[in-house]
Design a protein around this motif. Structure first.
Motif, short mmCIF file in Angstrom:
data_model
loop_
_atom_site.label_atom_id
_atom_site.label_comp_id
_atom_site.label_asym_id
_atom_site.label_seq_id
_atom_site.Cartn_x
_atom_site.Cartn_y
_atom_site.Cartn_z
N ALA A 214 -66.77 14.47 22.35
CA ALA A 214 -65.63 15.38 22.56
C ALA A 214 -65.61 15.92 23.98
N SER A 215 -66.79 16.07 24.57
CA SER A 215 -66.90 16.64 25.92
C SER A 215 -66.22 15.81 26.98
N GLU A 216 -65.91 14.55 26.67
CA GLU A 216 -65.27 13.69 27.66
C GLU A 216 -63.75 13.77 27.62
N LEU A 217 -63.23 14.70 26.80
CA LEU A 217 -61.79 14.92 26.73
C LEU A 217 -61.48 16.35 27.15
N GLY A 218 -60.52 16.51 28.04
CA GLY A 218 -60.02 17.84 28.34
C GLY A 218 -59.14 18.32 27.19
N PRO A 219 -58.71 19.58 27.21
CA PRO A 219 -57.93 20.13 26.10
C PRO A 219 -56.69 19.32 25.74
N ILE A 220 -55.93 18.86 26.73
CA ILE A 220 -54.70 18.11 26.44
C ILE A 220 -55.04 16.80 25.73
N ASP A 221 -56.02 16.09 26.26
CA ASP A 221 -56.39 14.79 25.66
C ASP A 221 -57.12 14.96 24.33
N PHE A 222 -57.90 16.03 24.18
CA PHE A 222 -58.54 16.31 22.90
C PHE A 222 -57.48 16.51 21.82
N ASN A 223 -56.40 17.21 22.18
CA ASN A 223 -55.33 17.48 21.22
C ASN A 223 -54.55 16.23 20.85
N GLU A 224 -54.66 15.20 21.68
CA GLU A 224 -53.97 13.94 21.35
C GLU A 224 -54.87 12.91 20.69
N PHE A 225 -56.09 12.75 21.22
CA PHE A 225 -56.93 11.64 20.79
C PHE A 225 -58.07 12.02 19.85
N SER A 226 -58.27 13.30 19.61
CA SER A 226 -59.35 13.70 18.71
C SER A 226 -58.87 14.61 17.58
N LEU A 227 -58.32 15.74 17.92
CA LEU A 227 -58.01 16.77 16.93
C LEU A 227 -57.14 16.29 15.77
N PRO A 228 -56.06 15.53 16.01
CA PRO A 228 -55.23 15.10 14.87
C PRO A 228 -56.00 14.27 13.85
N TYR A 229 -56.94 13.47 14.34
CA TYR A 229 -57.70 12.59 13.46
C TYR A 229 -58.80 13.37 12.73
N LEU A 230 -59.38 14.34 13.41
CA LEU A 230 -60.33 15.23 12.74
C LEU A 230 -59.64 15.99 11.62
N LYS A 231 -58.43 16.45 11.88
CA LYS A 231 -57.67 17.18 10.86
C LYS A 231 -57.40 16.29 9.65
N ARG A 232 -57.00 15.05 9.92
CA ARG A 232 -56.69 14.13 8.82
C ARG A 232 -57.89 13.92 7.91
N ILE A 233 -59.06 13.76 8.51
CA ILE A 233 -60.27 13.55 7.71
C ILE A 233 -60.51 14.73 6.79
N ALA A 234 -60.35 15.94 7.33
CA ALA A 234 -60.63 17.14 6.54
C ALA A 234 -59.61 17.36 5.43
N ILE A 235 -58.42 16.80 5.58
CA ILE A 235 -57.39 16.90 4.54
C ILE A 235 -57.54 15.79 3.51
N GLU A 236 -57.75 14.57 3.99
CA GLU A 236 -57.70 13.41 3.10
C GLU A 236 -58.95 13.24 2.24
N VAL A 237 -60.12 13.61 2.76
CA VAL A 237 -61.34 13.43 1.95
C VAL A 237 -61.29 14.28 0.68
N PRO A 238 -61.06 15.59 0.76
CA PRO A 238 -60.98 16.37 -0.48
C PRO A 238 -59.86 15.90 -1.42
N LYS A 239 -58.73 15.50 -0.83
CA LYS A 239 -57.61 15.03 -1.63
C LYS A 239 -57.98 13.79 -2.43
N LYS A 240 -58.65 12.84 -1.78
CA LYS A 240 -59.06 11.61 -2.47
C LYS A 240 -60.10 11.90 -3.54
N LEU A 241 -61.05 12.79 -3.22
CA LEU A 241 -62.07 13.14 -4.20
C LEU A 241 -61.43 13.77 -5.44
#
Length: 356
Positions: A214-241
């Motif tokens: 994560a440290s290799e992304l600045g805030p703008i790029d973190f919000n595009e290339f990391s955060l949306p996918y982290l959010k998806r994991i946290a939503i979809e795993v409990p939902k599937k379970l």
């Protein structure tokens, strides 16, 4: 049926329930620095150890046996790069070098080499067997943690071909081929979700997502290339379970170096946010409503007992006793003295019990 759990401290802390003391475990606590691991490993290939459930279970439990009563969770012995392997890439672990991809993704057309419909249960079935076996062998002493590498971190390795200081190729991709990056990140996210769900079905009682780069992304790029996918994991795993009739387990996110993202991560569905040593404990606590984990600099283990004691006291005072899991701010090093880590663990217990 699994053995009855005798120590649920970390699960209660993750859920924000009242605890008698902060629980403690250590990233990369299995292997590396332990003499029994080095003896057990011998000349075996790292990934062969991971793929052999009996051996993976033995290594997972070694720190629990080495520090009896001092560690509150076991984490399965495995590696984040098994997901690229499940997608069809070759990954080797080279001694004194680290992970290496002989055939990394270097141009967008290389994406066609990947399996976009992986059967996680088939490709990573050995990892699931290791979890089930380990859960039984732990006999309820402590909970068993599963994990995955986060999509952005996996993307870095797949494109760079291993560890790097320059990040030349992956930066070329995100700034030249963003569409292809998102296609890959979407695939990696779906695979992470499936693997985490299967780990819980196999017996994992808590899971962590490692966004190690994560440290290799600045805030703008973190919000595009990391955060949306982290959010998806946290939503979809409990939902599937839940769709499978399985109770969701606590989930932790560790975005190393993303100090600017704490408030954004606080708005996700993760139960715990794990922090590296760049955070001031009290400041982090004031900026988060969730349970926090961390954040001793692992390098402190090269210091004196007095230095370790002082920092443990400062850390627990800053974070507080509740909604807190003690850990390093990253993983152990191969050169660490197990006795220093034992001192750290004992001081965590002492200070944690004395804290208000």
């Amino acid at each position: 049926m699994f053995p009855e759990l005798k120590n649920d401290l970390i699960l209660r802390a993750a859920k924000g329930e009242k605890v008698e003391r902060p629980p403690v475990w250590i990233m990369r606590q299995a292997g590396r620095y332990l003499p029994e691991y080095k003896q057990f490993k011998g000349n075996d290939d790292f990934f062969d150890l991971c793929r052999t459930p009996e051996k993976a279970a033995t290594i997972t439990i070694q720190p629990i046996d080495h520090y009896p009563g001092l560690i509150d969770a076991a984490i399965i012995f495995n590696d984040i790069l098994v997901i690229p392997q499940a997608l069809g890439m070759t990954v080797e672990m080279k001694e004194n070098v680290g992970p290496s991809f002989p055939d990394p993704l270097r141009v967008p057309s290389d994406i066609n080499k990947l399996n976009f419909n992986p059967d996680v249960k088939k490709e990573l079935g050995w990892a699931l067997e290791a979890i089930t076996l380990t859960r039984h062998r732990l006999a309820g002493r402590v909970p068993l943690l599963g994990f995955v590498g986060a999509p952005w971190t996996l993307l870095v390795y797949m494109i760079e071909g291993g560890g790097t200081k320059m990040f030349r190729f992956v930066k070329e991709w995100i700034f030249t081929y963003p569409e292809e990056c998102h296609k890959l990140l979407d695939l990696l996210t779906s695979t992470c979700v499936d693997f985490l769900v299967e780990q819980v079905r196999a017996g994992a009682q808590m899971v962590q997502v490692f966004e190690s780069w994560a440290s290799e992304l600045g805030p703008i790029d973190f919000n595009e290339f990391s955060l949306p996918y982290l959010k998806r994991i946290a939503i979809e795993v409990p939902k599937k379970l839940q769709s499978l009739g399985i109770e969701p387990v606590p989930m932790t996110v560790f975005a190393k170096g993303a100090w600017y993202a704490l408030k954004d991560l606080d708005q996700t569905n993760y139960d715990v946010i794990s922090l590296d040593w760049l955070y001031d404990p009290a400041l982090a606590r004031s900026n988060s409503t969730k349970s926090l984990q961390g954040n001793i600099d692992p390098g402190l283990m090269y210091g004196s007992d007095e230095a370790i004691t002082k920092r443990v006291e400062q850390m627990i005072t800053g974070f507080g006793k509740q909604k807190y899991i003690v850990n390093f701010g990253h993983g152990t090093h191969p050169f660490m003295d197990p006795k220093k880590i034992e001192w750290f663990l004992k001081e965590v217990h002492r200070v944690g019990k004395e804290a208000n």
